[in-house]
Design a protein around this motif. Structure first.
Motif, mmCIF file in Angstrom:
data_model
loop_
_atom_site.group_PDB
_atom_site.id
_atom_site.type_symbol
_atom_site.label_atom_id
_atom_site.label_comp_id
_atom_site.label_asym_id
_atom_site.label_seq_id
_atom_site.Cartn_x
_atom_site.Cartn_y
_atom_site.Cartn_z
ATOM 1 N N PRO A 108 0.981 -1.216 0.016
ATOM 2 C CA PRO A 108 -0.032 -0.148 0.034
ATOM 3 C C PRO A 108 0.944 1.372 0.062
ATOM 4 O O PRO A 108 1.865 1.323 0.298
ATOM 5 C CB PRO A 108 -0.719 -0.158 1.311
ATOM 6 N N PRO A 109 0.292 2.435 -0.378
ATOM 7 C CA PRO A 109 0.901 3.551 -0.508
ATOM 8 C C PRO A 109 1.270 4.074 1.292
ATOM 9 O O PRO A 109 0.641 3.543 1.966
ATOM 10 C CB PRO A 109 0.174 4.682 -0.955
ATOM 11 N N ALA A 110 2.455 4.631 1.308
ATOM 12 C CA ALA A 110 2.736 5.294 2.613
ATOM 13 C C ALA A 110 2.002 5.763 3.125
ATOM 14 O O ALA A 110 1.520 5.766 4.629
ATOM 15 C CB ALA A 110 4.021 6.137 2.594
ATOM 16 N N ARG A 111 1.163 6.838 2.738
ATOM 17 C CA ARG A 111 0.028 7.640 3.165
ATOM 18 C C ARG A 111 -1.063 6.466 3.871
ATOM 19 O O ARG A 111 -1.538 6.676 4.909
ATOM 20 C CB ARG A 111 -0.849 8.366 2.292
ATOM 21 N N GLU A 112 -1.418 5.590 3.029
ATOM 22 C CA GLU A 112 -2.569 4.684 3.615
ATOM 23 C C GLU A 112 -1.725 3.723 4.800
ATOM 24 O O GLU A 112 -2.762 3.366 5.778
ATOM 25 C CB GLU A 112 -2.945 3.534 2.526
ATOM 26 N N LEU A 113 -0.447 3.444 4.788
ATOM 27 C CA LEU A 113 -0.010 2.669 5.746
ATOM 28 C C LEU A 113 0.101 3.432 7.085
ATOM 29 O O LEU A 113 -0.137 3.065 8.244
ATOM 30 C CB LEU A 113 1.440 2.253 5.479
ATOM 31 N N GLU A 114 0.339 4.879 6.820
ATOM 32 C CA GLU A 114 0.005 5.776 8.024
ATOM 33 C C GLU A 114 -1.141 5.909 8.596
ATOM 34 O O GLU A 114 -1.323 5.872 9.832
ATOM 35 C CB GLU A 114 0.682 7.344 7.564
ATOM 36 N N TYR A 115 -2.069 5.848 7.698
ATOM 37 C CA TYR A 115 -3.581 5.877 8.110
ATOM 38 C C TYR A 115 -3.801 4.683 9.109
ATOM 39 O O TYR A 115 -4.518 4.514 10.010
ATOM 40 C CB TYR A 115 -4.462 5.870 7.211
ATOM 41 N N LEU A 116 -3.154 3.416 8.577
ATOM 42 C CA LEU A 116 -3.335 2.249 9.273
ATOM 43 C C LEU A 116 -2.712 2.234 10.539
ATOM 44 O O LEU A 116 -3.276 1.756 11.566
ATOM 45 C CB LEU A 116 -3.019 1.124 8.419
ATOM 46 N N HIS A 117 -1.479 2.668 10.713
ATOM 47 C CA HIS A 117 -0.785 2.720 12.022
ATOM 48 C C HIS A 117 -1.440 3.865 12.982
ATOM 49 O O HIS A 117 -1.855 3.324 14.115
ATOM 50 C CB HIS A 117 0.455 3.263 11.788
ATOM 51 N N THR A 118 -2.184 4.966 12.520
ATOM 52 C CA THR A 118 -2.661 5.605 13.550
ATOM 53 C C THR A 118 -4.109 5.140 13.965
ATOM 54 O O THR A 118 -4.495 5.266 15.165
ATOM 55 C CB THR A 118 -2.978 7.165 13.187
ATOM 56 N N PHE A 119 -4.917 4.363 13.089
ATOM 57 C CA PHE A 119 -5.957 3.985 13.432
ATOM 58 C C PHE A 119 -5.741 2.694 14.377
ATOM 59 O O PHE A 119 -6.557 2.531 15.360
ATOM 60 C CB PHE A 119 -6.721 3.348 12.069
ATOM 61 N N THR A 120 -4.693 1.806 14.002
ATOM 62 C CA THR A 120 -4.461 0.741 14.869
ATOM 63 C C THR A 120 -4.141 1.170 16.418
ATOM 64 O O THR A 120 -4.561 0.605 17.454
ATOM 65 C CB THR A 120 -3.503 -0.456 14.563
ATOM 66 N N GLU A 121 -3.350 2.239 16.367
ATOM 67 C CA GLU A 121 -2.917 2.678 17.674
ATOM 68 C C GLU A 121 -4.166 3.091 18.581
ATOM 69 O O GLU A 121 -4.124 3.093 19.693
ATOM 70 C CB GLU A 121 -1.746 3.941 17.482
ATOM 71 N N ALA A 122 -4.809 4.092 17.761
ATOM 72 C CA ALA A 122 -6.037 4.706 18.505
ATOM 73 C C ALA A 122 -7.215 3.417 18.949
ATOM 74 O O ALA A 122 -7.914 3.988 19.887
ATOM 75 C CB ALA A 122 -6.353 5.643 17.687
ATOM 76 N N CYS A 123 -7.402 2.638 18.076
ATOM 77 C CA CYS A 123 -8.549 1.898 17.975
ATOM 78 C C CYS A 123 -8.472 0.164 18.549
ATOM 79 O O CYS A 123 -9.465 -0.289 18.800
ATOM 80 C CB CYS A 123 -9.403 1.891 16.908
ATOM 81 N N SER A 124 -7.258 0.087 18.543
ATOM 82 C CA SER A 124 -6.970 -1.500 19.015
ATOM 83 C C SER A 124 -7.638 -1.897 20.399
ATOM 84 O O SER A 124 -8.330 -2.999 20.389
ATOM 85 C CB SER A 124 -5.518 -1.826 18.915
ATOM 86 N N ARG A 125 -7.424 -1.266 21.330
ATOM 87 C CA ARG A 125 -8.134 -1.402 22.658
ATOM 88 C C ARG A 125 -9.462 -1.501 22.565
ATOM 89 O O ARG A 125 -10.160 -2.622 23.223
ATOM 90 C CB ARG A 125 -7.517 -0.457 23.773
ATOM 91 N N ARG A 126 -10.216 -0.492 21.995
ATOM 92 C CA ARG A 126 -11.774 -0.737 21.746
ATOM 93 C C ARG A 126 -11.983 -1.840 21.313
ATOM 94 O O ARG A 126 -13.106 -2.501 21.707
ATOM 95 C CB ARG A 126 -12.346 0.568 21.265
ATOM 96 N N PHE A 127 -11.607 -2.266 20.151
ATOM 97 C CA PHE A 127 -11.892 -3.566 19.374
ATOM 98 C C PHE A 127 -11.665 -4.758 19.933
ATOM 99 O O PHE A 127 -12.513 -5.648 20.041
ATOM 100 C CB PHE A 127 -11.198 -3.278 17.943
ATOM 101 N N CYS A 128 -10.346 -4.708 20.779
ATOM 102 C CA CYS A 128 -9.980 -5.831 21.259
ATOM 103 C C CYS A 128 -10.860 -6.290 22.672
ATOM 104 O O CYS A 128 -11.281 -7.387 22.756
ATOM 105 C CB CYS A 128 -8.550 -5.780 21.781
#
Length: 170
Positions: A86-106
């Motif tokens: 994926p493009p770097a921008r999409e990977l950055e979006y993924l990284h920020t999303f997983t950091e912010a939302c992982s706890r809630r989803f888990c």
């Protein structure tokens, strides 16, 4: 955001309609989840959906790898083998999303962080397949990305996994 609808080919429908009424919803559910999100098809359903996967491979030229079995050996991984990065921008979006939302989803879906991260990355990788979507899916903004990935993850954990658990109990 891309339209999340799926078109089932008449040949696929004819194939699924040959099976019992009890089996059809499971087959449709597994096929639709695979087409929309790349959700693994349960190993128990592969003998029934194998022909459709072969047809998809022949029509799109995308090779589906059904040999690798996941950790719980209940499902086979059916995502295409060669996925462009994926493009770097999409990977950055993924990284920020997983950091912010992982706890809630888990917490909400009672999964571990590794499962969450692996599933989110698999969805983003699936979006890169031009042969499946016509072109790789790109997001205009981080907000659009977050909405799209959150919907895909919710579908994966709330719908597909419940469906897979029901199939494995049957």
């Amino acid at each position: 955001m891309k339209n999340p609808s799926v078109t089932l080919q008449p040949l696929w429908i004819n194939h699924i309609e040959r099976f019992s009424e009890r089996m059809r919803p499971r087959l449709y559910g597994a096929l639709i989840a695979f087409l929309l999100h790349g959700t693994p098809i349960p190993e128990k359903l592969l003998p029934y959906l194998g022909i459709i996967l072969d047809l998809i491979e022949a029509e799109t030229g995308v090779h589906t790898d059904t040999a690798e079995v996941s950790e719980n050996s209940e499902t086979a991984v059916c995502l295409p083998a060669a996925v462009p990065e994926p493009p770097a921008r999409e990977l950055e979006y993924l990284h920020t999303f997983t950091e912010a939302c992982s706890r809630r989803f888990c917490e909400e879906f009672k999964i571990d962080r590794a499962t969450f991260d692996k599933t989110a990355r698999a969805i983003v990788d699936y979006w890169q397949l031009a042969t499946v979507h016509g072109a790789p899916i790109r997001h205009a903004s981080e907000d659009e990305f977050w909405a799209h990935i959150a919907n895909a993850l919710h579908y994966e954990f709330a719908v597909s996994r419940q469906f897979q658990n029901a199939v494995s109990r049957a």
